[in-house]
Design an enzyme around this catalytic site. Structure first.
Site, mmCIF file in Angstrom:
data_model
loop_
_atom_site.group_PDB
_atom_site.id
_atom_site.type_symbol
_atom_site.label_atom_id
_atom_site.label_comp_id
_atom_site.label_asym_id
_atom_site.label_seq_id
_atom_site.Cartn_x
_atom_site.Cartn_y
_atom_site.Cartn_z
ATOM 1 N N TYR A 157 -3.553 14.055 34.051
ATOM 2 C CA TYR A 157 -5.111 13.548 33.632
ATOM 3 C C TYR A 157 -4.879 12.315 33.169
ATOM 4 O O TYR A 157 -5.619 11.215 33.377
ATOM 5 C CB TYR A 157 -5.643 14.362 32.655
ATOM 6 C CG TYR A 157 -7.119 13.938 31.953
ATOM 7 C CD1 TYR A 157 -8.162 13.838 32.859
ATOM 8 C CD2 TYR A 157 -6.818 13.125 30.730
ATOM 9 C CE1 TYR A 157 -9.465 13.184 32.116
ATOM 10 C CE2 TYR A 157 -8.267 12.875 30.253
ATOM 11 C CZ TYR A 157 -9.305 12.753 30.988
ATOM 12 O OH TYR A 157 -10.516 12.173 30.479
ATOM 13 N N LYS A 161 -6.502 8.387 34.587
ATOM 14 C CA LYS A 161 -7.230 7.535 33.540
ATOM 15 C C LYS A 161 -6.528 6.182 33.533
ATOM 16 O O LYS A 161 -7.048 5.375 33.468
ATOM 17 C CB LYS A 161 -7.699 8.077 32.139
ATOM 18 C CG LYS A 161 -8.662 9.164 32.343
ATOM 19 C CD LYS A 161 -9.937 8.867 32.849
ATOM 20 C CE LYS A 161 -10.949 9.941 32.822
ATOM 21 N NZ LYS A 161 -12.404 9.399 33.520
HETATM 22 P P1 NDP Z 1 -18.603 16.654 31.205
HETATM 23 O O1 NDP Z 1 -17.945 17.884 31.516
HETATM 24 O O2 NDP Z 1 -19.856 16.943 30.064
HETATM 25 O O3 NDP Z 1 -19.334 15.856 32.040
HETATM 26 C C1 NDP Z 1 -18.631 15.803 33.142
HETATM 27 C C2 NDP Z 1 -19.443 15.016 34.427
HETATM 28 O O4 NDP Z 1 -18.939 14.784 35.497
HETATM 29 C C3 NDP Z 1 -20.532 16.190 34.593
HETATM 30 O O5 NDP Z 1 -21.923 15.581 34.966
HETATM 31 C C4 NDP Z 1 -20.247 16.745 36.135
HETATM 32 O O6 NDP Z 1 -21.341 17.007 37.099
HETATM 33 C C5 NDP Z 1 -19.575 15.517 36.694
HETATM 34 N N1 NDP Z 1 -18.636 15.825 37.533
HETATM 35 C C6 NDP Z 1 -17.195 16.386 37.533
HETATM 36 N N2 NDP Z 1 -16.974 16.675 38.814
HETATM 37 C C7 NDP Z 1 -17.850 16.062 39.645
HETATM 38 C C8 NDP Z 1 -17.681 16.068 41.078
HETATM 39 N N3 NDP Z 1 -16.510 16.349 41.855
HETATM 40 N N4 NDP Z 1 -18.727 15.054 41.562
HETATM 41 C C9 NDP Z 1 -19.682 14.555 41.008
HETATM 42 N N5 NDP Z 1 -19.803 14.961 39.730
HETATM 43 C C10 NDP Z 1 -18.714 15.480 39.099
HETATM 44 O O7 NDP Z 1 -17.869 15.694 30.323
HETATM 45 P P2 NDP Z 1 -17.761 14.242 29.736
HETATM 46 O O8 NDP Z 1 -19.388 13.534 29.714
HETATM 47 O O9 NDP Z 1 -16.853 14.184 28.553
HETATM 48 O O10 NDP Z 1 -16.954 13.382 30.728
HETATM 49 C C11 NDP Z 1 -17.545 12.174 31.565
HETATM 50 C C12 NDP Z 1 -16.379 11.237 31.756
HETATM 51 O O11 NDP Z 1 -15.904 10.998 30.281
HETATM 52 C C13 NDP Z 1 -15.156 11.921 32.309
HETATM 53 O O12 NDP Z 1 -14.819 10.833 33.169
HETATM 54 C C14 NDP Z 1 -14.162 12.079 31.241
HETATM 55 O O13 NDP Z 1 -12.974 11.920 32.156
HETATM 56 C C15 NDP Z 1 -14.512 10.812 30.443
HETATM 57 N N6 NDP Z 1 -13.880 11.069 29.144
HETATM 58 C C16 NDP Z 1 -14.526 12.066 28.244
HETATM 59 C C17 NDP Z 1 -13.884 12.095 26.931
HETATM 60 C C18 NDP Z 1 -14.406 13.283 26.067
HETATM 61 O O14 NDP Z 1 -13.693 13.362 25.067
HETATM 62 N N7 NDP Z 1 -15.162 14.180 26.392
HETATM 63 C C19 NDP Z 1 -13.095 11.286 26.581
HETATM 64 C C20 NDP Z 1 -12.750 9.886 27.298
HETATM 65 C C21 NDP Z 1 -13.210 10.123 28.577
HETATM 66 P P3 NDP Z 1 -21.223 18.112 37.995
HETATM 67 O O15 NDP Z 1 -20.576 19.506 37.317
HETATM 68 O O16 NDP Z 1 -22.851 19.022 37.912
HETATM 69 O O17 NDP Z 1 -20.955 17.770 39.393
HETATM 70 C C1 8X3 Z 2 -10.713 12.591 27.285
HETATM 71 C C2 8X3 Z 2 -10.212 12.340 25.844
HETATM 72 O O1 8X3 Z 2 -7.975 12.613 24.473
HETATM 73 O O2 8X3 Z 2 -8.721 14.495 25.714
HETATM 74 O O3 8X3 Z 2 -10.359 11.606 27.984
HETATM 75 O O4 8X3 Z 2 -7.820 12.749 26.801
HETATM 76 S S1 8X3 Z 2 -8.558 13.278 25.804
#
Ligand code: NDP
Ligand code: 8X3
Length: 257
Positions: A157, A161
Site C-alpha cells: 500500500y 502511494k
Molecule cells: P473509502 O473506502 O471510504 O472510499 C474509497 C472510494 O474508492 C470509494 O468510493 C470506492 O468506491 C472507490 N474505489 C475503490 N476501488 C475502486 C475501483 N476499483 N474503481 C472505482 N472506485 C473505486 O476510503 P477513503 O475515502 O478514505 O479513500 C479515498 C482515498 O483516500 C484513497 O485513495 C485512499 O488511499 C486515500 N487515503 C485515505 C486515508 C484514510 O485514512 N482514510 C488516508 C490517506 C489517503 P466503490 O467501492 O463504490 O467503487
Molecule cells: C491511509 C493512511 O496511514 O493507514 O493512506 O496508510 S494509512
C-alpha cells in the site's frame, strides 16, 4: 478564491469517504459533477442530495478504474456537455490487509496496484490530453502519508502511494509550459470506510484504528482539495501533507489513555 462556477469536476471514488466529501465541498461553488465509482446506488443517493441542496448537475459513471477498456470507453463516450473536464480528482483507492511482505496476499497486492496506481493512470491518460488541448485543467491526486513514510506491514500500500507521489511529480514536469495544474493531497488518518475495506469488514479492527484519537474527517480533506482547485491560475499547489493534530508520522499517533 477564483470562481470555478460551471466547471466540470470528475471525482473518482465518489461513493464514499473523501470522494463523497469532495463532492459536497465543491457543490456550493456551482460546479457540474461527473461522479464515478462501482457502487452506483451510492452515487445516486449522493447526486439526489447535491441536486436537492445545491441544484448541482450530476452525471454518474458506474466505473471500475482497474478496467482500462471501461475507463476509456465510458470517458470517451461522454456527451459534449460533459467531455470538457476541468478538474479531475483522482481519489479512488484502497488498501487490503496489513501483512508482512513475505507473507502477503498477491491478490491483495494486485488489487492495490491495479486500483491505486494503474486505475489512476488510466483515468489520467484518458482525461489529460483534452486538458492540454483546451489549455485548461487541474489534476488533484489523493496520495497519503503512506507515500512519504513506509510503516511496518504497509509495504505494498505504501509503495502504491509512493507511486502516486512520483506520478504526480512526473505529470507536473511533463505539463510544464501548459496551464494544466497538478496537485497531490496526502492525508494522514481520516475516518472513512478505508479501514473496514482494508480489514474486509472487520468493524472492530477498523474501529481500533481510530480509537482514543481524533482523526481527520473526510470534510477536512475535501476543504483542502477545494482550496487547491480555487487558487488563481498562476498558482500550483504541488503537494500537501495533511495530518490530524494527534498524528506526527505514519506510526506516531497520540492515543488518549
Ligand atoms: P473509502 O473506502 O471510504 O472510499 C474509497 C472510494 O474508492 C470509494 O468510493 C470506492 O468506491 C472507490 N474505489 C475503490 N476501488 C475502486 C475501483 N476499483 N474503481 C472505482 N472506485 C473505486 O476510503 P477513503 O475515502 O478514505 O479513500 C479515498 C482515498 O483516500 C484513497 O485513495 C485512499 O488511499 C486515500 N487515503 C485515505 C486515508 C484514510 O485514512 N482514510 C488516508 C490517506 C489517503 P466503490 O467501492 O463504490 O467503487
Ligand atoms: C491511509 C493512511 O496511514 O493507514 O493512506 O496508510 S494509512
Amino acid at each position: 478564491m477564483v470562481s470555478i462556477h460551471n466547471q466540470v469536476v470528475l471525482i473518482t471514488g465518489a461513493s464514499s469517504g473523501i470522494g463523497a466529501a469532495c463532492a459536497r465541498a465543491f457543490a456550493p461553488l456551482g460546479v457540474k459533477f461527473l461522479l464515478a465509482a462501482r457502487r452506483l446506488s451510492r452515487l445516486q443517493t449522493l447526486a439526489t442530495q447535491l441536486e436537492a441542496e445545491f441544484g448541482s448537475s450530476c452525471h454518474l459513471l458506474q466505473l471500475d478504474v482497474r478496467d482500462r477498456a471501461q475507463v476509456e470507453s465510458q470517458l470517451q463516450a461522454l456527451s459534449a456537455e460533459w467531455t470538457a473536464i476541468d478538474i479531475l480528482v483522482n481519489n479512488a483507492g484502497l488498501s487490503r490487509g496489513l501483512d508482512k511482505l513475505y507473507e502477503g496476499s498477491i491478490q491483495d497486492w494486485e488489487e492495490m496496484i491495479d486500483t491505486n496506481i494503474k486505475g489512476l493512470l488510466y483515468v489520467t491518460r484518458t482525461i489529460v490530453p483534452g486538458m492540454v488541448q483546451r489549455q485548461q485543467g487541474h489534476v488533484i491526486n489523493i496520495g497519503s502519508i503512506a507515500g512519504h513514510q513506509t510503516y511496518p506491514n504497509g509495504n505494498v500500500y505504501c509503495g502504491s502511494k509512493a507511486a502516486v507521489r512520483a506520478i504526480s511529480e512526473g505529470l507536473k514536469q511533463d505539463l510544464l509550459g501548459t496551464p494544466v495544474r497538478v496537485s497531490a493531497v496526502n492525508p494522514g488518518l481520516v475516518e472513512t470506510e478505508f479501514s473496514e475495506v482494508r480489514f474486509r469488514g472487520d468493524t472492530a479492527r477498523a474501529a481500533a484504528v481510530y480509537a482514543n484519537t481524533v482523526p481527520l474527517t473526510p470534510d477536512d480533506i475535501a476543504e483542502v482539495v477545494v482550496f487547491c482547485a480555487t487558487r488563481p491560475p498562476h498558482v500550483n499547489i504541488s503537494e500537501l501533507l495533511v495530518l490530524p493534530t494527534d498524528q506526527s508520522g505514519a506510526t506516531l499517533v497520540y492515543r488518549r489513555p
